[in-house]
Design a protein around this motif. Structure first.
Motif, PDB file in Angstrom:
ATOM      1  N   LYS A 147       0.790  -3.449  -4.615  1.00  0.00           N
ATOM      2  CA  LYS A 147       1.944  -2.697  -3.967  1.00  0.00           C
ATOM      3  C   LYS A 147       2.206  -3.031  -2.532  1.00  0.00           C
ATOM      4  O   LYS A 147       3.407  -3.342  -2.163  1.00  0.00           O
ATOM      5  CB  LYS A 147       1.860  -1.387  -4.532  1.00  0.00           C
ATOM      6  CG  LYS A 147       2.173  -0.981  -5.927  1.00  0.00           C
ATOM      7  CD  LYS A 147       1.897   0.279  -6.351  1.00  0.00           C
ATOM      8  CE  LYS A 147       2.781   1.283  -5.801  1.00  0.00           C
ATOM      9  NZ  LYS A 147       2.442   2.674  -6.071  1.00  0.00           N
ATOM     10  N   GLN A 148       0.924  -2.651  -1.904  1.00  0.00           N
ATOM     11  CA  GLN A 148       1.094  -3.007  -0.418  1.00  0.00           C
ATOM     12  C   GLN A 148       1.510  -4.457  -0.072  1.00  0.00           C
ATOM     13  O   GLN A 148       1.907  -4.458   0.893  1.00  0.00           O
ATOM     14  CB  GLN A 148      -0.314  -2.591   0.152  1.00  0.00           C
ATOM     15  CG  GLN A 148      -0.530  -0.922  -0.116  1.00  0.00           C
ATOM     16  CD  GLN A 148       0.362  -0.149   0.725  1.00  0.00           C
ATOM     17  OE1 GLN A 148       0.795  -0.292   1.673  1.00  0.00           O
ATOM     18  NE2 GLN A 148       0.448   1.016   0.018  1.00  0.00           N
ATOM     19  N   SER A 151      -6.692   0.074 -10.627  1.00  0.00           N
ATOM     20  CA  SER A 151      -5.817   1.235  -9.779  1.00  0.00           C
ATOM     21  C   SER A 151      -5.523   0.626  -8.428  1.00  0.00           C
ATOM     22  O   SER A 151      -4.546   0.429  -7.820  1.00  0.00           O
ATOM     23  CB  SER A 151      -6.053   2.554  -9.835  1.00  0.00           C
ATOM     24  OG  SER A 151      -5.259   3.304  -9.076  1.00  0.00           O
ATOM     25  N   GLU A 194      -2.830  -0.950  -6.111  1.00  0.00           N
ATOM     26  CA  GLU A 194      -2.171  -0.402  -5.009  1.00  0.00           C
ATOM     27  C   GLU A 194      -1.983  -1.414  -3.991  1.00  0.00           C
ATOM     28  O   GLU A 194      -1.147  -1.508  -3.263  1.00  0.00           O
ATOM     29  CB  GLU A 194      -3.038   0.711  -4.678  1.00  0.00           C
ATOM     30  CG  GLU A 194      -2.754   1.623  -3.519  1.00  0.00           C
ATOM     31  CD  GLU A 194      -1.499   2.263  -3.565  1.00  0.00           C
ATOM     32  OE1 GLU A 194      -0.613   2.424  -2.759  1.00  0.00           O
ATOM     33  OE2 GLU A 194      -0.953   2.765  -4.738  1.00  0.00           O
TER      34      GLU A 194
END
Length: 271
Positions: free
Chosen positions: A226-227, A219, A223
């Motif tokens: 994604k960033q 996770s 993240e």
């Protein structure tokens, strides 16, 4: 009236019967014999009585299993694990051995074996006691019929009752010990299974924790990705903007240079 002279019956000469009583390595058994007052003299009476037992053993055995046959549950147990005919052979040997004047380790071990068989086939103690009571009755009937002298008859019956009582004590005690051993075995297996369940649960908990940690890591990494993707997109957008700006700048610069060249050409013509 002529009185008929009664025949004088002699008592048994017990000295001719050699017997053996040796359970010295089993103090509890010795104590039980002492409490029953089971003596070598009793064994001598039993040995003197043995020939009558041998001669009538088939009748005793048949009577025994006739009583057994009145209880269908016992018949079902016997037929499931063996047969009446096979058990009759064993019982014949057993009955004769009870009167052979010997109580030793082999005598004890054979009773233990009988108890284990009873546990294995599921014979309840109440049926064993009932059946054995009939066996005792057969012995007493045989004594009354064949032992003439009242003193010998009385002592032989006492000896029969003692050996039957001792026999039942041995078998029932061995029966209880066998049941306890089975309980201990079952309890150990139960504890082993419980331990395996605990270990499996702990292993599953560890795997679950590691999985949760892995999901947490994934996770976090997701993240971060994604960033990073967002940053990459921003950089790409900025780069595209800068590229457009650069292209426009170069276009403007190219036009400016073009104008300069034409201006210089016009000046050159004027000169």
């Amino acid at each position: 009236m002529v009185f008929q002279k009664r025949r004088k019956i002699k008592t048994l000469d017990l000295q001719q019967y050699t017997v053996k009583m040796d359970l010295s390595n089993r103090p509890s058994m010795v104590k039980q014999m002492e409490m029953l007052n089971l003596t070598k003299q009793d064994l001598q009476y039993l040995k003197a009585f043995q020939p009558y037992v041998v001669d009538n053993v088939d009748h005793i055995v048949n009577r025994f299993y006739k009583v057994i046959g009145t209880e269908q549950q016992l018949v079902d147990i016997i037929n499931h694990h063996s047969s009446v005919e096979r058990l009759k052979v064993t019982l014949r040997q057993h009955i004769i051995e009870m009167c052979n004047g010997t109580i030793d380790e082999k005598f004890y071990q054979r009773r233990v074996k009988i108890a284990k068989v009873h546990v294995h086939i599921g014979l309840r103690t109440q049926w064993y006691i009932c059946a054995f009571q009939d066996l005792s009755t057969s012995f007493i009937d045989l004594v009354e019929k064949n032992v003439e002298h009242p003193y010998d008859q009385f002592n032989t019956i006492r000896a029969v009752l003692k050996i039957c009582n001792f026999e039942q004590q041995l078998v029932l005690e061995a029966f209880e010990n066998t049941v306890e051993e089975l309980k201990d075995t079952i309890e150990q297996e139960k504890e082993s299974i419980e331990q395996q369940i605990v270990e499996s649960s702990e292993a599953l908990a560890t795997i679950s924790e590691e999985t949760n940690n892995s999901f947490g890591l994934l996770s976090t990494q997701s993240e971060e990705l994604k960033q990073l993707a967002k940053k990459s997109l921003d950089v790409s957008v900025r780069a595209e903007g800068q590229a457009l700006e650069g292209r426009e700048y170069l276009k403007n610069q190219s036009q400016h240079m073009h104008n300069i060249i034409y201006s210089l050409r016009d000046i050159y013509k004027l000169n």
